[in-house]
Design an enzyme around this catalytic site. Sequence first.
Site, short mmCIF file in Angstrom:
data_model
loop_
_atom_site.label_atom_id
_atom_site.label_comp_id
_atom_site.label_asym_id
_atom_site.label_seq_id
_atom_site.Cartn_x
_atom_site.Cartn_y
_atom_site.Cartn_z
N THR A 160 50.01 -9.77 25.49
CA THR A 160 50.62 -8.52 25.05
C THR A 160 49.73 -7.81 24.03
O THR A 160 49.04 -8.44 23.24
CB THR A 160 51.99 -8.81 24.42
OG1 THR A 160 52.76 -9.57 25.35
CG2 THR A 160 52.73 -7.54 24.09
N GLY A 343 78.37 0.64 41.33
CA GLY A 343 77.22 1.36 41.87
C GLY A 343 76.39 2.02 40.78
O GLY A 343 75.16 2.07 40.87
N GLU A 366 57.75 -16.95 24.71
CA GLU A 366 57.86 -17.92 23.60
C GLU A 366 58.42 -19.26 24.06
O GLU A 366 59.06 -19.98 23.30
CB GLU A 366 58.73 -17.36 22.46
CG GLU A 366 58.19 -16.09 21.84
CD GLU A 366 56.86 -16.30 21.13
OE1 GLU A 366 56.62 -17.40 20.62
OE2 GLU A 366 56.05 -15.35 21.10
#
Length: 385
Positions: A160, A343, A366
């Site tokens: 990341t 929906g 993690e």
Amino acid sequence: PPPSVASTRERVRAFMEEHVYPNEPAISLEDDDAMELLEELRVRAREAGLWAPHLPPEAGGTGEGFLAYAYLNEEIGRSTWAQYIFNCQAPDAGNGEILHMFGTPEQKEQFLRPLVEGTTRSFFSMTEPEVSGADPTSLRTRAELVDGEWVINGAKAFITNSGTPITSLITVTALTGPGEISTIIVPSGTPGLIVEPPYDKLGWRSSDTHGLTFDNCRVPEANLLGERGAGFRQFLDTLDGGRIAISALAVGLAQACLDESVRYANERQTFGEPIGSRQAVAFAISDVAVAVEAARLLTYKAAWLRDAGRPSAEVKQAAARAKLYSSEAAVAATRTATQVFGGNGFMEAFPVARFYRDAKVLEIGEGTSEVQRMVIARGLGLPVS
């Protein structure tokens, strides 16, 4: 908690209500036009003091501790923009704690200060393409000391903040000798550091995530973080904090699903009555409420134990239990909320749809749920392999 810690939730919530929630319905995080607003949001959050409450003042944090950190991430988790805001907490979602705990004064000045000031981003890289993050002892990335430089070769996966315009560094775990894992700081732009194309992900789509390749990547010997061979211990020492953060995010997400479900069940009608009057709907939402409260208390306990300086083994068990229960409760909450919405729950215009696809990563990052169960089992004295 002391008043300064208790006020953290109110400060974060006020910030989110002013700057985040009003913009969520109108802007998709996948749109390029959103980036300018989100970067401004990152700066505003830093200016508001919502940055690194778990780091001490000398490291640039507020020194409020991990309970305040849990409050912060819980409030962030309630937002459909949580993926972006969480990863923009440079010292929190990146290397702040590991640099603070193990860095030299020179490394802290050069690398940690910009992170805490919010001008750069970074992340810790352990997982590799062919080696599970749960098995760091099988790393294949190697670093050899040659003429005063570490020469790194290998690859990392799922990293990341590794490719943003303001990413400043990656900390890399590598074998520096037989069975010897060390952590090395690699600044962005270093020759031989190759950032692969971004992943096409199910959820957390605006979270910057890449694979990395190291091809004879050279950095100074002084970029070794802490002691040589201490990389695995460093990883374990900082992992509990990451699990508390993910657990808090999960609590916030589950709470948002609960709030949305209650609101919708009171508004949506079938046969002239709100669907919340139907026992099946009411009971399902009630189960979410119980799970949210249990997850919150487990998370707060883990954070409090860490703040209280309790033994590492006790904190590790608490963090693993909190992360396991909270992440799975969040996934279940999104499933229930989507069903309550029917929906509409399948439509991107409704927040529960975004929560549904974003929640799953909380059971993976993690340490997967299976890893948490392994940690818990070992803490119970079971001979699990």
